[in-house]
Design a protein around this motif. Sequence first.
Motif, short mmCIF file in Angstrom:
data_model
loop_
_atom_site.label_atom_id
_atom_site.label_comp_id
_atom_site.label_asym_id
_atom_site.label_seq_id
_atom_site.Cartn_x
_atom_site.Cartn_y
_atom_site.Cartn_z
N PHE A 263 24.09 0.67 6.17
CA PHE A 263 25.47 0.30 5.84
C PHE A 263 25.57 -0.16 4.38
O PHE A 263 26.49 0.22 3.66
N VAL A 264 24.63 -0.99 3.92
CA VAL A 264 24.63 -1.50 2.55
C VAL A 264 24.42 -0.35 1.56
O VAL A 264 25.09 -0.29 0.53
N VAL A 265 23.52 0.57 1.87
CA VAL A 265 23.27 1.71 0.99
C VAL A 265 24.52 2.58 0.88
O VAL A 265 24.92 3.00 -0.22
N ILE A 266 25.17 2.84 2.00
CA ILE A 266 26.40 3.64 1.99
C ILE A 266 27.49 2.92 1.19
O ILE A 266 28.19 3.53 0.38
N MET B 204 15.61 -2.31 14.76
CA MET B 204 16.64 -1.29 14.67
C MET B 204 17.91 -1.85 14.05
O MET B 204 18.60 -1.16 13.34
N HIS B 205 18.20 -3.09 14.31
CA HIS B 205 19.41 -3.73 13.80
C HIS B 205 19.36 -3.87 12.27
O HIS B 205 20.35 -3.67 11.60
N LYS B 206 18.17 -4.20 11.75
CA LYS B 206 18.01 -4.32 10.30
C LYS B 206 18.19 -2.96 9.61
O LYS B 206 18.72 -2.89 8.50
N LYS B 207 17.75 -1.92 10.28
CA LYS B 207 17.86 -0.58 9.71
C LYS B 207 19.32 -0.16 9.59
O LYS B 207 19.71 0.45 8.59
#
Length: 133
Positions: free
Chosen positions: A9-12, A1-4
């Motif tokens: 965040f990176v995509v945003i 879940m943490h990686k997701k």
Amino acid sequence: MHKKSKLCFVVILLFISLILNLYLGITSYIKSSYTPNLDDQVILGEMTRMVLQNEQYQDIALRETIYSIKQGVSRFNVANPSSIFFYEISVQTEQQTYIFTCTDESCTDVSNEGWTYSRYSEEEPVLPLNKNN
């Protein structure tokens, strides 16, 4: 879940960066279409000298009070953005603004090719600055 959540965040962040870069690129392009660069300034400076020596300008100067001479270029939404005809010198008087442009592609002479509203028909000159303000 943490990686997701990190991926989200990176995509945003990438999306925001893309939008910001597009906005800055488009506004920079639009500004460059009407802001003279160094080469434009040389051409506009020489055109201003030609206007001051022009007979039409001399007649205007005898009849009206000249408050301002402005230089401009407009490449926006035109087929040939390097054309000499997109350079103009605006002579503002108390009655109207006279627009001088080149008469041919080589710019061997300038001519008064248009008229428009002058701010000085309704407002006082800005200079000299009032030190009380």
